[in-house]
Each structure stands twice: as C-alpha cells, then as structure tokens.
Design an enzyme around this catalytic site. Structure first.
Site, short mmCIF file in Angstrom:
data_model
loop_
_atom_site.label_atom_id
_atom_site.label_comp_id
_atom_site.label_asym_id
_atom_site.label_seq_id
_atom_site.Cartn_x
_atom_site.Cartn_y
_atom_site.Cartn_z
CB CYS A 77 -37.18 75.00 -67.77
SG CYS A 77 -36.75 73.85 -66.44
CB CYS B 91 -37.98 72.65 -63.19
SG CYS B 91 -38.28 73.53 -61.66
CB SER B 92 -40.44 76.90 -63.82
OG SER B 92 -41.49 75.99 -63.64
CB CYS B 93 -34.56 76.56 -65.25
SG CYS B 93 -34.46 75.21 -64.07
#
Lengths: 237, 212
Positions: free
Chosen positions: A136, A139-141
């Site tokens: 991601c 972000c950090s999905c």
C-alpha cells in the site's frame, strides 16, 4: 447501528467543514497554530495517549474495558494464523480454492474470519510462472481479518516506496530471488480491496494434513515477500 | 494532495529494516492509541489528517505516533474534544457527545463486515480488457490516485463493482462509482530498464480514468 457509529465522526467532521479541509492559502497559518498547540501537550506519546484516554473516558466517549478487549483481539486472535488456515484449506480443497479466488471475502468468512479492513478481499495466486506482491504505497492497507495488523516494515517508507519501482531488488533483501522470466505482479491497495497472496504449496509437504500445512505458512508468504518452505526443525513458520 | 505519503517510486528512503518475531505492538502506548482509534471509529478522515502533516513530521513519526497525532486532530475537528480539554485534562460542557462503543459490543464489531461494495445501478464507464489512461489529477485534498500512475496507460483487468469514491469522503455526496483493477506494465511506469514481465495493479475509480 454500526453504520451510525462509522458515520458519526465523519458526519461530525463534515459538519465542522473547513476545520479538516484547509485551503492552501491558510495552510501556513494552520501549521503555526499546530506548532503552538503541540507545545502545550506532552511530547511523549505515552503521556499524550494517557491524557487523551482519560479525557475520553471521563467524557463517556470510550470504555476502558472495550479498549482492552480490542487490544487483546488484535494481539492474540486476529493474526496471520488465520490466513495460514485459509491457505492450507485452499491447498487441500480445490472447490474451496476456486471459491477463494472468485470471492475472497466470502470464502474467508466460511472459516469464520471477517471484520474491519477485510470487507472486500481479493486472493491472488502464485504459480511457477507468476509471483504476487502486496503493498500500500499511500498508507498501510492490509487484510486484517487474515493477517492481523501489519508489521513495521510493511508500513515503512522503504517498503512502500520501492515495492512498485524495484520489487525484485526489494525481494532480494527479503532473501527471495525471482527468476527473470517469472511474471511479478505488484498489487497496490489504493482503494477498498485488500489483498492476500495464495502461495504455492511447497515440495515436501505431501501427506501433511490441513493443520500441519497451516503451520508451514508464514505471514510473509501471504504478503508475497517469501515463499512457503519446510520449516527448520523446531522453528515455527 | 501531492504529499510525502504518496511515496510509490521514491528511491532514497533507506534500507528495509526487518524485525524477526516482531510483536504486534512495541509499547503499551501503541496499544492504547490503536484501541482508541478503533473504538472512536476515527478511520474515516484520519488518513487525510495524517497526510497533511508536514513531511518532516510525517517521516519522523512512527505509524502509531502519526495515528495519535492525526486522531487527536480529528477528534478536535469533529468537536468531540477541545484543545482546552486536552490541556487541562478536564471535561468541559458544550462539546459533542459521541456514541460509546461498549465492551458488550466489541465482539460483534470485531467480525462485522460493513459492506463497502454498494449495490447501486450505476453503469461502468469502462470494460474489462479496455486500454485506459490514468488522468493527470492533482487535487490538494485526499486522493487515492498515486502520482506514479498519473498519465500512464494501463488495461482494465477486472471490474470490482461500485464503491463510494474515497476522494469524496469529506463530502455529503459520496459519488459512488465503479472501481477497477488496472494493470500497468512496469515498463510503462518506469521505462525500458524495468523487467518486461513485471506489472503493477492499481485499484482505480471511474473518475481517475479516461480512454486511451
């Protein structure tokens, strides 16, 4: 009920309007205000979060016992062992595998795993000719119901920046050397879908039952930064 | 927002740091931060709050530190708490009341899948197999269109159905539309030095795309 809960803060913020949608003309002013405000709260995050929690509890906005239960769930229940069971099931049950590749979230829910950051999940399959890697960049999905919360490296700038431009170099740092003719597919989780890699079942796993197979499946193999290999004696995957 | 968070394709971010047997949380304050974020449902709007942090601050803060800062801003912006309350630690009258997540509600919430897929009769603007170009958009607000893909040509690989448009998260009209998996060849994104077998799949809403 939950929809109300989910919408609540958004609605409140939308109502607050300009407070969270600063126009650029005022961006500097806004930042200066922040600098000032930051000086009056403890700089130590431990103190800051303690103060925030106390305030929210006093105001009746959070319940301490609920917070404890949330932490407990993500520390001990919602983690990569869930994903490993999904992978092992797919390895032993072709019909399940087909359902998993067609509608990931529904097939995963068959094993009892669902929840936030897993409303829509797509499972991508590794083969001798195709390797998948999940990132991601914005972000950090990450697919929480099957992998839990992401490790620090997954959320880090080096991983997020390089996974799309230099995935092979990045994989070498993980110790994974992909042959040049293997197609490398990088999945950037930019929207609402979350991705899980279905790794190849390794040689040497013949005759293992589902539970034994699950013990071989590592978190990293389901992100795509590793392959599943036979665990060393006495070392869990 | 062309912010530091949009880092796909950057090359100077340093070596990967891998921790073996990494714990879920590294400090008690991370647990509390995450749990408050979860319980107050600060997810919507939170990302944008993190994205508008000054780049030096964004890079200097850990994931949970960013979460704490952005969530605090969001709770203040949403009127749940005030800066004065944060300073004094004392609740004051006049702020909004939130909906409390109780312990009894937690188990159901942990496994609840709120359908993000919308069952709406909205026609797709593109079809599977079609060549498309990612539009060159540079909004100063939240967007899920990464810079590295803008202006590039890809192929619609799969239509995921209709979803709310995340760029419109702060608006009343959520602009639901189709999301596609768009395949970009690595060479289209990064030039001829890239491996000819590699590709990047990016999930994109209709509004990000035009015919190529």
């Amino acid at each position: 009920m939950t929809t109300t809960r989910r919408d609540f803060l958004t609605a409140a913020v939308t109502a607050a309007g300009a407070a969270v949608t600063p126009d650029l003309a005022h961006a500097h002013e806004h930042d200066h205000a922040h600098d000032h405000d930051h000086q009056v709260v403890p700089s130590d995050p431990a103190l800051r979060v303690k103060a925030l929690e106390s305030l929210l509890v006093e105001k009746g906005l959070v319940d301490r016992a609920a917070l404890d239960a949330i932490v407990d769930a993500y520390e001990y229940k919602i983690g990569p062992r869930n994903g490993a069971r999904v992978v092992a099931r797919a390895w032993v049950d072709p019909a399940y595998k087909q359902r998993l590749l067609t509608n990931g979230a529904a097939a995963i829910a068959e094993l009892g795993y669902s929840g936030p950051e897993g409303e829509q999940m797509m499972v991508v399959q590794n083969t001798p000719k195709v390797h998948n890697l999940v990132v991601c960049t914005l972000c950090s999905c990450y697919p929480w119901p099957v992998l839990g919360l992401p490790p620090v490296w997954y959320k880090s700038a080096p991983y997020r920046s390089r996974a799309v431009i230099d995935p092979r170099g990045l994989l070498r740092e993980f110790g994974l050397h992909l042959p040049d003719d293997v197609e490398l597919r990088v999945w950037d989780s930019t929207a609402d879908l979350r991705y899980l890699v279905l790794p190849e079942r390794p040689a040497g796993s013949e005759g293992l039952n589902e539970e034994e197979l699950a013990a071989w499946v590592s978190r990293d193999s389901m992100i795509g930064t590793a392959k599943v290999v036979k665990p060393a004696e006495g070392v869990p995957a | 927002m062309n912010g530091i968070h949009d880092m796909g394709g950057m090359q100077d971010m340093g070596p990967l740091e891998y921790e073996k047997n990494e714990p879920v949380f590294h400090a008690p304050w991370e647990k509390r931060t995450f749990a408050i974020w979860w319980a107050t449902d600060a997810a919507p709007g939170y990302r944008y709050q993190a994205e508008i942090l000054p780049p030096v601050e964004y890079l200097g803060l850990s994931y949970y530190a960013r979460m704490l800062v952005a969530m605090t801003e969001l709770l203040v912006a949403g009127g749940m708490i005030t800066r004065a309350e944060l300073e004094t630690g004392q609740p004051m009258p006049g702020t909004r009341k939130g909906e409390l997540l109780t312990l009894a509600q937690v188990p159901a919430e942990l496994i609840k899948s709120e359908p993000s897929l919308r069952n709406l009769p909205i026609a797709p603007r593109f079809r599977t197999g079609q060549r498309v170009r990612a539009r060159n958009l540079n909004p100063v607000t939240h967007t899920r269109l990464p810079r590295y893909a803008r202006g590039k040509i890809g192929t619609i690989e799969r239509d995921h159905g209709v979803y709310d448009f995340e760029d419109a998260e702060q608006q009343l009209d959520k602009k639901p539309q189709h999301v596609y998996s768009v395949r970009f060849a690595a060479r289209e994104l990064w030039g001829q030095e890239a491996n000819q077998h590699d590709c990047v799949y990016v999930d994109m809403w209709d509004d990000y795309l035009e015919r190529a």
